[in-house]
Design an enzyme around this catalytic site. Structure first.
Site, PDB file in Angstrom:
ATOM      1  N   MET A 108      13.147 -19.482  12.066  1.00  9.16           N
ATOM      2  CA  MET A 108      12.170 -18.989  13.051  1.00  9.16           C
ATOM      3  C   MET A 108      12.182 -19.895  14.288  1.00  9.16           C
ATOM      4  SD  MET A 108       9.057 -17.632  10.596  1.00  9.16           S
ATOM      5  CE  MET A 108       8.941 -19.117   9.595  1.00  9.16           C
TER       6      MET A 108
ATOM      7  N   GLU B 104       4.312 -19.556   5.373  1.00  6.39           N
ATOM      8  CA  GLU B 104       4.168 -20.433   6.536  1.00  6.39           C
ATOM      9  C   GLU B 104       2.926 -21.327   6.385  1.00  6.39           C
ATOM     10  OE1 GLU B 104       4.625 -18.273  10.218  1.00  6.39           O
ATOM     11  OE2 GLU B 104       6.003 -16.858   9.302  1.00  6.39           O
TER      12      GLU B 104
ATOM     13  N   GLY C  38       4.579 -11.990   2.739  1.00  9.25           N
ATOM     14  CA  GLY C  38       3.786 -13.069   3.334  1.00  9.25           C
ATOM     15  C   GLY C  38       3.604 -12.879   4.812  1.00  9.25           C
ATOM     16  N   GLY C  39       4.216 -13.746   5.607  1.00  6.28           N
ATOM     17  CA  GLY C  39       4.005 -13.718   7.050  1.00  6.28           C
ATOM     18  C   GLY C  39       2.839 -14.604   7.425  1.00  6.28           C
TER      19      GLY C  39
ATOM     20  N   TYR D 262      11.577 -19.856  17.424  1.00  6.91           N
ATOM     21  CA  TYR D 262      10.789 -19.366  18.549  1.00  6.91           C
ATOM     22  C   TYR D 262       9.370 -19.899  18.414  1.00  6.91           C
ATOM     23  CZ  TYR D 262      10.836 -15.844  14.797  1.00  6.91           C
ATOM     24  OH  TYR D 262      10.844 -15.224  13.565  1.00  6.91           O
ATOM     25  N   ASP D 263       8.535 -19.621  19.380  1.00  4.69           N
ATOM     26  CA  ASP D 263       7.176 -20.199  19.426  1.00  4.69           C
ATOM     27  C   ASP D 263       7.222 -21.718  19.603  1.00  4.69           C
ATOM     28  OD1 ASP D 263       6.014 -17.704  19.070  1.00  4.69           O
ATOM     29  OD2 ASP D 263       5.961 -17.897  16.891  1.00  4.69           O
TER      30      ASP D 263
ATOM     31  N   GLU E  52       0.837  -1.188   0.000  1.00  3.51           N
ATOM     32  CA  GLU E  52       0.000   0.000   0.000  1.00  3.51           C
ATOM     33  C   GLU E  52       0.875   1.242   0.000  1.00  3.51           C
ATOM     34  OE1 GLU E  52      -2.506  -0.301   3.379  1.00  3.51           O
ATOM     35  OE2 GLU E  52      -3.561  -2.097   2.649  1.00  3.51           O
TER      36      GLU E  52
END
Length: 487
Positions: free
Chosen positions: A298, A231, A189-190, A300-301, A162
């Site tokens: 990634m 993901e 993405g994400g 973590y989590d 945007e």
């Protein structure tokens, strides 16, 4: 004392007489007889009542305060607005325990090149929301080697930002005037924002259109690369079982396009999963190694509250604890990083993810508050269990809580009554940065700048968590330069 005793005796006699007249008034009211009742206007009764009730009121107020009836006092939430709620998808997927009995930590010598190299500090920066969120003007140009702004989306098989997001990108690019070595990437993405990836990678024409749009962004906005955060490929096998292959084809075609335009080279990176069962399902690691500049692991989590995992756990442990077995023993940085290396990724291309946020849990029993203690849900802190570091600091200071540091896992946690939080602080991140340096990995990826203490509310300076990582890796960089000069 005799005076007080006499006064109390006299007062109780008065109360008895007044109560007697009051009862007579009630009894004779049926006979239309009116007696005068003055019991309720006697000042001594009011004083006595106040003296007797004050301790009760104080006790109730103290009890409510201590046991969290007023969550705004014991459980601050005001600073947790910028936690991206879409991250819940990754945390939930990580919590899916597969049918595996793996309990061997891989220690592969594959791509174990410990020769001197400069370490990367890749910092994710989420597009700012409100005026109170982290703005580009608050960033430090020398804090990170790479800033990956998140997240762009995909529209009509093309990268899409945007106008407000483009303005942010241009401001970030301007930071390079203060640090000529800084690299600015756009992450696409994400978690929760990657729904167009399956369609885009489906065939060569769609992939070519996407790559062309990225090249146009590189040229027009002078960005230094693109980060692909899908993901995860092949997660939903009902629609397309070939997503793993198609994603590898996308990376291959990206690399060819980069080589074909030497005047406008750019970095190609991928944000990748840490648990081994997702790695096996989603990536052709050895092929990826040929095409990407590096991967952002990634890591973590690892532990997050779900109905399938109703217990506490560390967000990003460096090692497994001594009591962890089988699948639980794989949920740590050491296992994941070595697993990626064992599967074929060059050690220098593995950039290890470190979080600046924590996870909160609600304990079922406040007295059972250790690792893997039963939990009934998210804690009151943060949003959906995600807690920014300034909120952690405020919680610790408000409640005068001393964190527990686990030397086995190099992780911290804190608890008070029903609240339990796993988080990283300067101590834990220093250990993890030293691990990255000493084991020859490519560097550290930090997620994210937004959830670090960028205002200095913890009184540890601005961006204390990222700064603790930078100090260790910058020291390693100096050692590298000295070794190179000595050759």
């Amino acid at each position: 004392m005799p005076i007080i005793g006499y006064w109390l005796s006299n007062t109780f006699q008065k109360m008895g007489k007044n109560l007697y007249w009051f009862m007579l008034a009630e009894v004779d009211s049926k006979n239309n007889t009116c007696f005068r009742s003055r019991w309720y206007i006697d000042k001594r009764i009011v004083v006595l009542f106040t003296i007797l009730m004050c301790p009760v009121i104080l006790f109730c107020a103290t009890y409510m305060l201590v046991f969290g009836i007023f969550p705004g006092i014991s459980y601050p939430k005001a600073l947790a607005k910028d936690v991206p709620e879409v991250n819940i998808h990754r945390a939930l997927v990580y919590s899916m325990s597969p049918n595996t009995t793996a309990n061997i930590v891989p220690h592969s010598n594959l791509h174990r090149d410990l020769s001197p190299h400069s370490f990367k500090i890749v910092c994710y920066y989420n597009f700012p929301g409100s005026k109170n969120s982290l703005q580009v003007e608050n960033l430090q140009a020398s804090l990170c080697t790479h800033i990956s702004v998140a997240f762009a989306s995909i529209s009509n098989n093309s990268i899409y930002l945007e106008k407000s997001q483009i303005d942010t990108v241009q401001k970030l690019v301007n930071l390079k005037s203060l640090n000529k070595n800084l690299k600015i990437l756009v992450s696409v993405g994400g978690a929760g924002n990657d729904g167009e990836f399956p369609k885009m990678v489906l065939n060569h024409a769609n992939r070519k259109s996407f790559i062309r749009s990225v090249i146009e962004y590189v040229k027009e906005y002078n960005i230094d690369g693109v980060d692909l955060d899908w993901e995860f490929p092949n997660e939903d096998q009902e629609h397309d079982k070939m997503q793993k292959v198609h994603f590898t084809q996308l990376l291959s075609e990206f690399r060819k396009s980069i080589e074909h335009q030497p005047n406008h080279p750019f970095l190609l990176t991928v944000a990748v999963a840490a648990p081994d069962f997702i790695v096996q399902n989603s990536y052709d690691v050895s092929y990826m190694n040929e095409y990407v500049d590096f991967v952002n692991l990634m890591s973590y989590d690892y532990h997050y509250f779900t109905k399938e995992t109703p217990f506490t756990g560390y967000n990003s442990p460096l090692y497994a604890s001594e009591n962890e077995r089988y699948y639980l023993a794989t949920l740590n940085i050491n296992y994941s990083a070595n697993y990626w290396n064992m599967m074929g990724m060059d050690r220098k291309k593995i950039v290890i993810g470190l979080p600046t946020y924590g996870h909160s849990f609600r304990l079922m029993n406040p007295k059972n508050n250790g690792l893997y203690a039963p939990a009934s849900g998210y804690g009151k802190l943060g949003a959906l269990g995600f807690v920014d570091y300034p909120v952690v600091c405020q919680f610790l200071n408000t409640n005068r809580v001393t964190p527990v540091f686990d030397m086995d896992t190099k992780s911290s946690y804190a608890s008070k009554y029903y609240e339990w939080i796993s988080f990283d602080n300067q101590q834990s991140l220093t250990y993890k940065a030293e691990y990255i340096r000493d084991n020859g990995f490519g560097g550290a990826m930090v997620y994210s700048l937004n959830s670090d203490d960028w205002k200095g509310a913890c009184k540890q300076g601005e961006f204390p968590l990222v700064e603790s990582v930078r100090k260790v890796l910058e020291a390693g960089k100096v050692d590298v330069e000295e070794k190179l000069v000595g050759r």
